[in-house]
Design an enzyme around this catalytic site. Structure first.
Site, PDB file in Angstrom:
ATOM      1  N   ASP A   8      42.112  28.679  41.478  1.00 45.97           N
ATOM      2  CA  ASP A   8      42.320  27.712  42.549  1.00 45.97           C
ATOM      3  C   ASP A   8      40.974  27.008  42.753  1.00 45.97           C
ATOM      4  OD1 ASP A   8      40.740  29.456  44.021  1.00 45.97           O
ATOM      5  OD2 ASP A   8      42.198  29.768  45.631  1.00 45.97           O
ATOM      6  N   CYS A  65      40.137  33.333  41.787  1.00 41.79           N
ATOM      7  CA  CYS A  65      40.157  32.654  43.079  1.00 41.79           C
ATOM      8  C   CYS A  65      38.894  33.103  43.821  1.00 41.79           C
ATOM      9  CB  CYS A  65      41.446  32.915  43.869  1.00 41.79           C
ATOM     10  SG  CYS A  65      41.753  34.618  44.365  1.00 41.79           S
ATOM     11  N   THR A  67      38.263  35.496  46.073  1.00 38.97           N
ATOM     12  CA  THR A  67      38.077  36.951  46.045  1.00 38.97           C
ATOM     13  C   THR A  67      38.762  37.614  44.857  1.00 38.97           C
ATOM     14  OG1 THR A  67      40.098  37.237  47.325  1.00 38.97           O
ATOM     15  CG2 THR A  67      38.009  37.088  48.573  1.00 38.97           C
ATOM     16  N   HIS A  98      43.433  52.161  29.992  1.00 40.68           N
ATOM     17  CA  HIS A  98      44.353  53.095  30.650  1.00 40.68           C
ATOM     18  C   HIS A  98      45.595  52.421  31.217  1.00 40.68           C
ATOM     19  CE1 HIS A  98      41.305  56.619  31.425  1.00 40.68           C
ATOM     20  NE2 HIS A  98      41.266  56.161  30.176  1.00 40.68           N
ATOM     21  N   HIS A 133      48.666  57.660  28.504  1.00 41.30           N
ATOM     22  CA  HIS A 133      48.728  56.521  29.429  1.00 41.30           C
ATOM     23  C   HIS A 133      50.009  55.705  29.253  1.00 41.30           C
ATOM     24  CE1 HIS A 133      44.655  57.494  30.404  1.00 41.30           C
ATOM     25  NE2 HIS A 133      44.294  57.369  29.131  1.00 41.30           N
TER      26      HIS A 133
HETATM   27  C1  RB5 Z   1      40.679  30.074  49.282  1.00 40.96           C
HETATM   28  O1  RB5 Z   1      39.953  29.721  50.416  1.00 40.96           O
HETATM   29  C2  RB5 Z   1      40.814  31.589  49.179  1.00 40.96           C
HETATM   30  O2  RB5 Z   1      41.582  32.074  50.229  1.00 40.96           O
HETATM   31  C3  RB5 Z   1      41.391  31.992  47.845  1.00 40.96           C
HETATM   32  O3  RB5 Z   1      40.620  31.470  46.823  1.00 40.96           O
HETATM   33  C4  RB5 Z   1      41.474  33.482  47.556  1.00 40.96           C
HETATM   34  O4  RB5 Z   1      40.248  34.088  47.765  1.00 40.96           O
HETATM   35  C5  RB5 Z   1      42.604  34.189  48.170  1.00 40.96           C
HETATM   36  O5  RB5 Z   1      42.802  35.376  47.929  1.00 40.96           O
END
Ligand code: RB5
Length: 145
Positions: A8, A65, A67, A98, A133
């Site tokens: 994203d 993304c 996180t 695994h 596994h």
């Molecule tokens: C975008 O601001 C953020 O929420 C997205 O990139 C991601 O981290 C969501 O899990």
């Protein structure tokens, strides 16, 4: 190996970097976007990558993304996708060896370029060990069906 990659807006800086890393290792990479820094919704790109991986046997996917959490949540909704959010190279290797993970999720706001490089190298060079596994992964595959 063929990789499909999607992000994203919060993961787009690392996309080109990751594509280049994979190409340097001789992999084929299909960039499913986005192609600008405009805000987008990560589930839309998780869907593109997951559907491509499911339709293309022996391919794998990378989703980035901010996180990596939203991408992993979205990807794991797809039957047949085993997406692993990894913050270090040990987890990336284990996810392949695994868990036979077919999607690697990364967090651009969590991991810097050096760690991303180590994670991607570990991921692309590791293979599923099978053996004890295999039965566990088969049990994952049957959950919810
Ligand atoms: C975008 O601001 C953020 O929420 C997205 O990139 C991601 O981290 C969501 O899990």
């Amino acid at each position: 190996m063929k990789f499909y990659i999607g992000t994203d807006h919060a993961g787009i800086e690392l996309k080109d970097y990751t594509v280049e890393l994979l190409k340097q290792k001789g992999h084929e990479v299909v960039d499913l976007g986005p192609y600008s820094k405009d805000r987008v919704d990560y589930p839309d790109f998780a869907q593109k990558v997951c559907q491509s991986v499911l339709e293309d046997e022996n391919s794998k996917g990378i989703l980035i993304c901010g996180t990596g959490i939203g991408m992993s949540m979205a990807a794991n909704k797809f039957d047949g996708i085993r997406a692993a959010l990894c913050h270090n190279e040990y987890s990336a290797a284990m996810a392949r060896e695994h868990n036979d993970a077919n999607i690697l999720c990364l967090g651009e706001r969590v991991s810097g370029e050096g760690m991303i490089e180590a994670i991607v190298k570990a991921w692309q060079s590791s293979s599923f060990e099978g053996g004890r596994h295999a039965n566990r992964v088969e049990k994952i595959n049957k959950l919810g069906s």
